[in-house]
Each structure stands twice: as C-alpha cells, then as structure tokens.
Write an enzyme that holds these catalytic residues in place. Structure first.
Site, PDB file in Angstrom:
ATOM      1  N   HIS A   1      43.272  35.100  31.276  1.00 43.53           N
ATOM      2  CA  HIS A   1      42.383  34.593  30.191  1.00 43.53           C
ATOM      3  C   HIS A   1      42.784  33.331  29.533  1.00 43.53           C
ATOM      4  O   HIS A   1      43.190  33.352  28.187  1.00 43.53           O
ATOM      5  CB  HIS A   1      42.273  35.680  29.046  1.00 43.53           C
ATOM      6  CG  HIS A   1      41.442  36.829  29.598  1.00 43.53           C
ATOM      7  ND1 HIS A   1      40.064  37.139  29.752  1.00 43.53           N
ATOM      8  CD2 HIS A   1      42.171  38.022  30.361  1.00 43.53           C
ATOM      9  CE1 HIS A   1      39.864  38.294  30.352  1.00 43.53           C
ATOM     10  NE2 HIS A   1      41.092  38.719  30.640  1.00 43.53           N
TER      11      HIS A   1
ATOM     12  N   ASP B   1      41.077  46.195  38.777  1.00 41.04           N
ATOM     13  CA  ASP B   1      40.516  46.051  37.547  1.00 41.04           C
ATOM     14  C   ASP B   1      39.400  46.848  36.982  1.00 41.04           C
ATOM     15  O   ASP B   1      38.299  46.555  36.284  1.00 41.04           O
ATOM     16  CB  ASP B   1      40.137  44.407  37.257  1.00 41.04           C
ATOM     17  CG  ASP B   1      39.787  44.005  36.029  1.00 41.04           C
ATOM     18  OD1 ASP B   1      40.662  44.651  35.416  1.00 41.04           O
ATOM     19  OD2 ASP B   1      39.271  43.010  35.566  1.00 41.04           O
TER      20      ASP B   1
END
Length: 399
Positions: A202, A285
């Site tokens: 991120h 994920d």
C-alpha cells in the site's frame, strides 16, 4: 507411517510418474519410482497405512503467506474459533501452512489478537498449520489504502512498534508497510533485526525511495499491482513507481493474487516473463467470504469491519470503487496460473510451496517433496481439485 503409491510426484525439478512416498514420524523418509511392496515389508513397514493415489498428483502442501479469512470467519474477529475455522476451510483447498494476516486496526485490537493467536496455535489440530502472523499495516500511504480503513492508517511510530517487536517478535513472521513514510526505514531496520520478513505494501513510492528500502531489507512486494504506484509524473518528469521498481530489482520477490480477477491473464504472463518463476509467490489474500456463497460480507472483524459485496468471483467495496480482498483458495491460484498464466504445473506449484518457504527461511523444512522434509502433502487431480491433505504426516482432509 504412510506409504503412498501410484502417484505423480511433483518435485522442485520434475514429475516422477508412478512414484511412491514413504512417511514416518511426520517426515518424508523415502521417494521412489514404482510400488516397492516387497521392499516395504523387508524394511519393517508392514504396519504402515497404504494409500493408492490412483494417478493423482502428489505435491508439497500449499503455503499461503497472505490470508485474512475464509469459511465465514476472519482472523480480525479475534476469536479462537475464527482462527480454527479459517485454517480448516483452506486445508480443504490444499493450504497446509499459512500466515494469519491482520488488517489496519487500533493497537489494542492487535494486542488482543496476539493472545488469541497463541491459544489458537495450540488448539489447531485439524486445519492448516500456523507459521506466524503477518501484520499488514497500519503504516500505509493513504492514497494507496485500497480497502484498508483510513481511520487506522498512520506513520510508523517507535513508541508503538518497538514494544510490539520486543514482546511479540516470536509470533510475527512478516510485516508489510509503505517504505516511503516518515520513519519507515528505521521501522524496517527494527523489524529485520528480529528476523521478520519485511514487505512493501500500500505504497506510493518511486524508485528513488525503493532503493534505500531494499538496502534496509524490504524484500517482498505485497499483492503486486494492487495498492502500489506505477509510473508517475512529478513536475513534468517521469518517475518509476513501485511496479516498475519491482520489475527492475532482482532483490524483490513479488506475491500475486492469481485469481484471474485481480490480475487478468496478460498481467500474469507479463509478471512471469519479467520476474520468472523463482521470484513469484502465489497468495490468496482471502477474506471471510472465501469458500462461501456470493453476496454481502464483511472485510475485517465483525465488530468494526467494512461491509463489502462479493460478486463476479471477488470482494468489492459496496460502491464498487475498489476490490476488497479476494475469495480465492490456493487450488484456484495454481489452476489459474496453469490455465491463464501459461506456466507449467511444476512452476505453479513452486510458486505456492518452495518459494514462500524460502522467503520465510523454512525451505529446509517444508515446501518440497524431498527426503527429510516435513510431510506436508496434498494430492490433487488434473483439474487441481484437492483429494487429500496431510499436515506433518497426518491425514487431515479427504474429499
């Protein structure tokens, strides 16, 4: 003791047709071609349990180093039952080992999770084994947050992370953060000093910020292409983003959500062409909706998580502005890489087994079918449908 015969054994180098694997005390003790029934009796294995694989593929158990949930549960639910549900759900899809993964949260919630994890680890006798926690955040770039809750995102603060490392480093196997944030390099040094895998995630960094991060020890790109910058212009000049930097730097491995949705076929083929099979890791994920019907779900804890919608094989924010984690399972990843990514079955299995084991420093124990390795084993058919899952030589799932 187990003797599994008539299997197509996937080693790190080839497929052994009509092979036999012998297992004792949780480890692989012998691999051979053919049946060897006479030899088994002569070696004192007459009391072993026999399994005729009937031509199924026999591979190392899949290792998922980035998974949040499944079966209707999420690790951020902070309950032992949630941990066990996720582990049992993914075992049915070939994951024999995993890193339970957090989301950005308040420090108090994270500290509570450490305590729950220790209990769950001791009680986990039916699911995928836990290899340590993966802390995803909370140190992220706000404009690359994706589905991470913005109210919990912050810069690294040694007053927060140093006590965590000092007290809980033995429970943490991986920590993901944005390396360009103020204090992120010092944070990285502290993480690496405890032998924890350091990943960039991120992040809105450019190449000039990635280089010092690599020097500190950032070695893995979290869900490559998702939540990271590409080429950008700053005052009219072009700068390489995280994506280009990871392609360029051999020091960085990339993990990918190979569900065919997060990364469609051209991306899977491009990553393989540039990075090669040795530098790719498959991850789910997966959030709580993995293994569940499509519809409404929650990303993160039921207490204060984010409402999402599962449709078209992926979880999305309710406004459809971003994906919100996948609903993939490990068998899906291997199948997709073969069918869409254009890689061989041996390569796809490598990306789900020995590669993540190497990153965690566990490739001497798990991740390959070889003598002396722990017997984490899966058997699947031509469509990569899991028929049996062994953990440390114990049969924990049969279709």
């Amino acid at each position: 003791m187990w003797i599994i015969t008539n299997a197509n054994i996937i080693t790190p180098y080839r497929v052994i047709a009509d092979g036999t694997v012998w297992i004792a005390e949780g480890k692989i003790v012998h691999i051979s071609e053919g049946y060897l029934a006479k030899e088994a009796v002569e070696e004192g294995w007459s009391g072993a349990q026999w399994m005729d694989a009937e031509g199924l593929y026999l591979a190392p158990g899949f290792i998922d180093i980035h998974v949040h949930g499944g079966g209707g549960a999420d690790f951020m639910d902070n309950s032992v039952s949630a941990f066990l549900t996720v582990a049992e759900t993914h075992l049915r899809h070939g994951t024999t080992a995993m890193l339970p993964t957090t989301l950005t949260s308040e420090s108090e919630e994270l500290l509570e999770l450490f305590s729950v994890y220790e209990v769950a680890r001791e009680q986990n006798v039916e699911g995928s084994r836990f290899l340590g926690l993966h802390l995803e955040g909370p140190y992220f770039a706000m404009n690359q947050r994706g589905a991470q809750d913005p109210k919990y995102i912050r810069n690294p603060d040694p007053k927060e992370y140093m006590p965590i490392l000092e007290r809980y480093h033995h429970l943490i196997s991986r920590w993901s953060a944005a390396p360009e944030l103020p204090g992120a390099l010092d944070f990285g040094r502290a993480v690496r000093s405890h032998g924890i895998l350091l990943a960039l995630a991120h992040t809105d960094a450019v190449y000039e910020e990635i280089l010092p991060a690599v020097e500190v020890g950032y070695r893995l790109a979290t869900h490559f292409y998702s939540g990271m910058s590409g080429m950008k212009r700053i005052h009219a000049h072009r700068y390489a983003g995280v994506i280009e930097s990871c392609f360029l730097l051999d020091q960085i491995d990339v993990e990918i959500i190979a569900d065919g949705v997060h990364l469609p076929e051209p991306f899977l083929r491009l990553i393989h062409k540039v990075k090669g099979a040795d530098k790719m890791i498959l991850i789910t994920d997966a959030m709580r909706a993995a293994g569940m019907p499509e519809g409404k779900s929650v990303l993160g804890s039921l207490r204060n998580g984010t409402e999402v919608i599962v449709e078209e094989g992926v979880a999305k924010l309710t406004d459809r502005s971003s994906f919100a984690g996948s609903v993939a399972t490990a068998d899906c990843l291997v199948r997709t890489m073969v069918n869409k990514g254009g890689v061989s079955l041996v390569e796809a299995v490598q990306m789900m087994t020995i590669n993540p084991a190497r990153l965690l420093g566990l490739d001497h124990k798990i991740g390959a079918i070889a003598t002396g390795m722990e017997a984490d084993i899966v058997l699947f058919d031509d469509d990569v449908v899991i028929h049996h899952s062994f953990v440390a030589g114990e049969l924990r799932y049969s279709k």
